[in-house]
Design a protein around this motif. Structure first.
Motif, mmCIF file in Angstrom:
data_model
loop_
_atom_site.group_PDB
_atom_site.id
_atom_site.type_symbol
_atom_site.label_atom_id
_atom_site.label_comp_id
_atom_site.label_asym_id
_atom_site.label_seq_id
_atom_site.Cartn_x
_atom_site.Cartn_y
_atom_site.Cartn_z
ATOM 1 N N SER A 76 0.859 -1.177 0.000
ATOM 2 C CA SER A 76 0.000 0.000 0.000
ATOM 3 C C SER A 76 0.899 1.233 0.000
ATOM 4 O O SER A 76 2.121 1.112 0.082
ATOM 5 C CB SER A 76 -0.928 0.003 1.225
ATOM 6 N N ALA A 77 0.288 2.400 -0.119
ATOM 7 C CA ALA A 77 1.082 3.636 -0.134
ATOM 8 C C ALA A 77 0.324 4.757 0.562
ATOM 9 O O ALA A 77 -0.905 4.771 0.602
ATOM 10 C CB ALA A 77 1.412 4.037 -1.569
ATOM 11 N N TYR A 78 1.106 5.681 1.069
ATOM 12 C CA TYR A 78 0.601 6.850 1.787
ATOM 13 C C TYR A 78 1.459 8.036 1.366
ATOM 14 O O TYR A 78 2.673 7.904 1.180
ATOM 15 C CB TYR A 78 0.727 6.623 3.302
ATOM 16 N N GLU A 133 -2.886 7.158 10.761
ATOM 17 C CA GLU A 133 -3.348 5.943 11.434
ATOM 18 C C GLU A 133 -4.618 5.411 10.772
ATOM 19 O O GLU A 133 -4.806 4.194 10.643
ATOM 20 C CB GLU A 133 -3.584 6.213 12.919
ATOM 21 N N HIS A 134 -5.496 6.308 10.360
ATOM 22 C CA HIS A 134 -6.717 5.912 9.643
ATOM 23 C C HIS A 134 -6.353 5.179 8.354
ATOM 24 O O HIS A 134 -6.948 4.145 8.018
ATOM 25 C CB HIS A 134 -7.559 7.156 9.333
ATOM 26 N N GLN A 135 -5.373 5.706 7.632
ATOM 27 C CA GLN A 135 -4.950 5.082 6.379
ATOM 28 C C GLN A 135 -4.248 3.749 6.642
ATOM 29 O O GLN A 135 -4.418 2.801 5.882
ATOM 30 C CB GLN A 135 -4.059 6.031 5.579
ATOM 31 N N MET A 158 2.913 -0.276 4.112
ATOM 32 C CA MET A 158 2.353 0.932 3.535
ATOM 33 C C MET A 158 3.520 1.906 3.374
ATOM 34 O O MET A 158 3.970 2.523 4.338
ATOM 35 C CB MET A 158 1.278 1.535 4.448
ATOM 36 N N ILE A 159 4.035 1.990 2.168
ATOM 37 C CA ILE A 159 5.208 2.821 1.931
ATOM 38 C C ILE A 159 4.806 4.293 1.861
ATOM 39 O O ILE A 159 3.721 4.630 1.397
ATOM 40 C CB ILE A 159 5.973 2.387 0.668
ATOM 41 N N ALA A 160 5.704 5.151 2.332
ATOM 42 C CA ALA A 160 5.427 6.587 2.346
ATOM 43 C C ALA A 160 6.622 7.403 1.845
ATOM 44 O O ALA A 160 6.695 8.599 2.087
ATOM 45 C CB ALA A 160 5.037 7.029 3.756
ATOM 46 N N THR A 187 -3.662 3.633 -0.222
ATOM 47 C CA THR A 187 -4.690 4.218 0.635
ATOM 48 C C THR A 187 -5.088 5.603 0.157
ATOM 49 O O THR A 187 -6.076 6.164 0.623
ATOM 50 C CB THR A 187 -4.217 4.338 2.092
ATOM 51 N N MET A 188 -4.292 6.151 -0.777
ATOM 52 C CA MET A 188 -4.543 7.503 -1.289
ATOM 53 C C MET A 188 -3.605 7.723 -2.473
ATOM 54 O O MET A 188 -2.783 6.874 -2.789
ATOM 55 C CB MET A 188 -4.271 8.545 -0.199
ATOM 56 N N VAL A 189 -3.708 8.864 -3.090
ATOM 57 C CA VAL A 189 -2.788 9.236 -4.155
ATOM 58 C C VAL A 189 -1.369 9.270 -3.589
ATOM 59 O O VAL A 189 -1.163 9.716 -2.460
ATOM 60 C CB VAL A 189 -3.199 10.602 -4.758
#
Length: 141
Positions: free
Chosen positions: A10-12, A26-28, A50-52, A77-79
């Motif tokens: 996933s990604a953030y 945390e929601h993501q 979840m990579i950021a 989880t988002m763009v």
């Protein structure tokens, strides 16, 4: 019968942290965990997290090189910049499944920036798909 083994990624994108409400990351993370849990009911899952950042994408790619998988599932989880998950896709010849794991079924009529940002999974999916198509990695619709 042996269960298929999939990598989950996933990604953030933390660029929005200053305008998002407290607890957004945390929601993501919880959203990514729910998506991973759905996969775990049917597959053996290698969790790449979840990579950021680009560095986290590179680290996830290193992890994937040590874990053979039948497919890679990307559910942002988002763009987020497609260069980050692309490191993972390049690290393996496994087919890529891009999953738009929506967090809501309908949008409010009067969205503000934070509530709209929560619902950018589709944009994140399309961004990576575009890069994969241009690199001729995408073979079947």
């Amino acid at each position: 019968m042996k269960r298929a083994r999939v990598a989950f990624l996933s990604a953030y994108f933390g660029m929005y942290d200053d305008v998002m409400p407290a607890g957004f990351r945390e929601h993501q993370q919880a959203s990514a965990a729910r998506s991973r849990a759905v996969l775990e009911t049917e597959f053996d899952v290698v969790d790449l997290g979840m990579i950021a950042s680009e560095a986290e994408g590179i680290a996830a790619a290193r992890m994937l090189r040590e874990e053979p998988v039948d497919a890679i599932v990307y559910a942002p989880t988002m763009v987020a910049p497609p260069a980050w998950p692309l490191h993972v896709m390049v690290a393996s010849a496994a087919p890529v499944v891009i999953w738009n794991a929506l967090q809501v079924l309908t949008l409010e009529r009067d969205l503000d920036h934070p509530r709209a940002t929560i619902n950018t999974t589709q944009v994140g999916c399309l961004m990576l798909a575009n890069v994969l198509v241009r690199q001729r990695r995408w073979s079947h619709p």
